[in-house]
Design a protein around this motif. Structure first.
Motif, PDB file in Angstrom:
ATOM      1  N   ALA A  90       1.191   3.953  -3.149  1.00 31.02           N
ATOM      2  CA  ALA A  90       0.959   5.391  -2.941  1.00 31.02           C
ATOM      3  C   ALA A  90       2.123   6.197  -3.507  1.00 31.02           C
ATOM      4  CB  ALA A  90       0.773   5.685  -1.456  1.00 31.02           C
ATOM      5  N   ALA A 136      -1.289   9.055   5.017  1.00 30.62           N
ATOM      6  CA  ALA A 136      -2.246   8.029   5.456  1.00 30.62           C
ATOM      7  C   ALA A 136      -1.763   6.620   5.118  1.00 30.62           C
ATOM      8  CB  ALA A 136      -3.609   8.281   4.814  1.00 30.62           C
ATOM      9  N   SER A 137      -0.940   6.510   4.064  1.00 30.37           N
ATOM     10  CA  SER A 137      -0.438   5.185   3.679  1.00 30.37           C
ATOM     11  C   SER A 137       0.857   4.830   4.403  1.00 30.37           C
ATOM     12  CB  SER A 137      -0.220   5.132   2.168  1.00 30.37           C
ATOM     13  OG  SER A 137       0.870   5.956   1.794  1.00 30.37           O
ATOM     14  N   TRP A 153      -1.445  14.316   1.910  1.00 29.88           N
ATOM     15  CA  TRP A 153      -2.137  13.703   3.041  1.00 29.88           C
ATOM     16  C   TRP A 153      -2.396  12.217   2.773  1.00 29.88           C
ATOM     17  CZ3 TRP A 153      -6.210  18.217   3.024  1.00 29.88           C
ATOM     18  CH2 TRP A 153      -5.563  19.401   3.396  1.00 29.88           C
ATOM     19  N   ALA A 154      -2.664  11.874   1.520  1.00 30.90           N
ATOM     20  CA  ALA A 154      -2.866  10.463   1.171  1.00 30.90           C
ATOM     21  C   ALA A 154      -1.578   9.665   1.371  1.00 30.90           C
ATOM     22  CB  ALA A 154      -3.347  10.344  -0.271  1.00 30.90           C
ATOM     23  N   GLU A 180       0.827  -1.205   0.000  1.00 25.50           N
ATOM     24  CA  GLU A 180       0.000   0.000   0.000  1.00 25.50           C
ATOM     25  C   GLU A 180       0.864   1.259   0.000  1.00 25.50           C
ATOM     26  OE1 GLU A 180      -3.325   2.349   2.779  1.00 25.50           O
ATOM     27  OE2 GLU A 180      -2.472   0.423   3.447  1.00 25.50           O
ATOM     28  N   GLU A 222      -4.016  17.413  -0.719  1.00 23.62           N
ATOM     29  CA  GLU A 222      -4.681  16.143  -0.426  1.00 23.62           C
ATOM     30  C   GLU A 222      -3.829  14.955  -0.860  1.00 23.62           C
ATOM     31  OE1 GLU A 222      -7.615  19.309  -0.258  1.00 23.62           O
ATOM     32  OE2 GLU A 222      -6.128  18.777  -1.796  1.00 23.62           O
ATOM     33  N   HIS A 223      -3.060  15.125  -1.911  1.00 21.85           N
ATOM     34  CA  HIS A 223      -2.186  14.035  -2.343  1.00 21.85           C
ATOM     35  C   HIS A 223      -1.101  13.742  -1.303  1.00 21.85           C
ATOM     36  CE1 HIS A 223      -3.509  15.277  -6.605  1.00 21.85           C
ATOM     37  NE2 HIS A 223      -4.149  14.176  -6.273  1.00 21.85           N
ATOM     38  N   HIS A 268       2.117   8.979  -6.640  1.00 25.11           N
ATOM     39  CA  HIS A 268       2.757  10.287  -6.494  1.00 25.11           C
ATOM     40  C   HIS A 268       3.779  10.503  -7.610  1.00 25.11           C
ATOM     41  CE1 HIS A 268       3.988  13.833  -4.279  1.00 25.11           C
ATOM     42  NE2 HIS A 268       5.221  13.386  -4.089  1.00 25.11           N
TER      43      HIS A 268
END
Length: 373
Positions: free
Chosen positions: A98, A123-124, A119-120, A94, A116-117, A102
């Protein structure tokens, strides 16, 4: 000056630069850029990396970026390095996927990056420090691939045929407010702009005395941008020295034309901030602000060299073609530049100035955004 050899310089090997060639002599003249480009590579791909971003993952991502940029030789290099490194300290699927998302965004459409990218990525499982290193890696391989192509073209070596479509101005962000609510520029400009990060810059007090001295030596102490990049200080130090070696050297391509190349790359990548800095310098040094503004005013999909004089047209078309993803610069572009009077050293300067902004733009566009003073 110390002559570089294939044993110590990766680009000598990939570009098949003969030790007695005019290009080798030009690279030796630009010894700081040559040394610190190699130093940047070593800083990013040294030893086993870090526990949060191990070498195997770095090499996997670099191999794919090189493919996206149409550089078979560079992709094969990273594939071979990956085979040697094995899967030591492999990261979760995961987290790796991610990173690939990117990397793909920054390779093809860097102006589409948003907070937001980032932040993703967090999150991963990506830490702030590791996101900075990841972004540096993506941007550096984008730079590196264009150097390989440019060097091979100067030496009349074959390159991958990525098509001959004329490179054009990209779409750029037109949101009127930044993430924090500041007024954002919606058009390219020669005005001075500020820049705000989407991730927290590292506080000066968190650096030790030696690290603070390094920041101060380069004038980075008060810059949010550079204190953010200083989350990976060895890479930032080598990157800064590469920048200085490309842009702040005597002879060769006039500085105004190196700045012009930076502005062209920024138009192709959609980076309003970088274009504002380097278009302003190009205008000041050339005393042709109207010609520079004509470049900045080209709308998405437009040809960037329209209305320029013959030498600038040749340089702008080449820089735009080298900045495209994948790059489309070819032997005919080099012939045209030589007919315009560029020497091997000037061609080297043009390649390096253009390629560096494949690196700089991707950092500026992925880690923050400009706002108006």
């Amino acid at each position: 000056m110390t002559q570089k050899t294939p044993a110590t310089d990766l680009l000598d090997t990939l570009a098949e630069i003969a030790a007695d060639s005019p290009l080798a002599a030009a690279r030796n003249t630009r010894d700081a850029a040559t040394e610190h480009t190699q130093g940047s590579y070593q800083a990013l791909f040294a030893a086993d990396g870090t526990a949060s971003f191990p070498l195997a993952a770095r090499l996997k991502i670099a191999q794919q970026i090189a493919r996206w940029h149409g550089d078979t030789l560079l992709a094969e290099h990273y594939a071979a390095e990956l085979a040697s490194a094995g899967e030591k300290y492999a990261i979760a699927d995961e987290k790796l996927q991610a990173a690939f998302s990117h990397a793909e965004r920054l390779s093809f459409k860097p102006a589409n990056a948003t907070p937001e990218h980032l932040w993703a990525l967090q999150a991963s499982g990506w830490s702030t420090d590791a996101i900075v290193t990841l972004s540096q890696l993506i941007a550096f391989v984008s730079f590196q691939s264009r150097l390989v192509r440019g060097y091979r073209l100067i030496s009349d070596k074959p390159v991958t045929d990525n098509g001959h479509t004329t490179a054009v101005a990209a779409v750029w962000r037109t949101d009127r407010k930044t993430q924090s609510g500041n007024h954002a520029p919606v058009a390219f400009t020669q005005d001075e702009l500020n820049w705000e990060p989407w991730l927290p810059a590292k506080a000066l007090a968190e650096f030790n005395a030696s690290q603070q001295a390094t920041l101060a030596r380069f004038g980075h102490t008060d810059s949010d941008y550079f204190r953010l990049l200083a989350r990976d200080l060895p890479v930032l130090e080598q990157r800064t020295l590469t920048d200085k070696g490309i842009f702040y050297t005597a002879g060769g391509l006039p500085r105004k034309e190196r700045e012009l190349a930076a502005a062209v790359a920024s138009k192709v990548n959609g980076c309003i901030y970088c274009a504002s800095v380097h278009a302003r310098k190009a205008a000041q040094l050339s005393r042709q602000p109207e010609a520079v503004q004509r470049l900045l005013d080209v709308q998405p999909g437009g040809v960037l060299s329209v209305g320029q004089d013959a030498r600038w047209q040749a340089e702008i078309d080449f820089s735009a073609a080298l900045s495209a993803t994948p790059p489309t610069a070819n032997a005919a572009d080099i012939t045209r530049l030589r007919q315009a009077g560029l020497s091997d050293l000037e061609l080297l300067d043009l390649v390096q100035a253009t390629a560096f902004f494949a690196w700089a733009n991707r950092l500026m566009l992925t880690l923050g955004e400009p706002f108006e003073k």
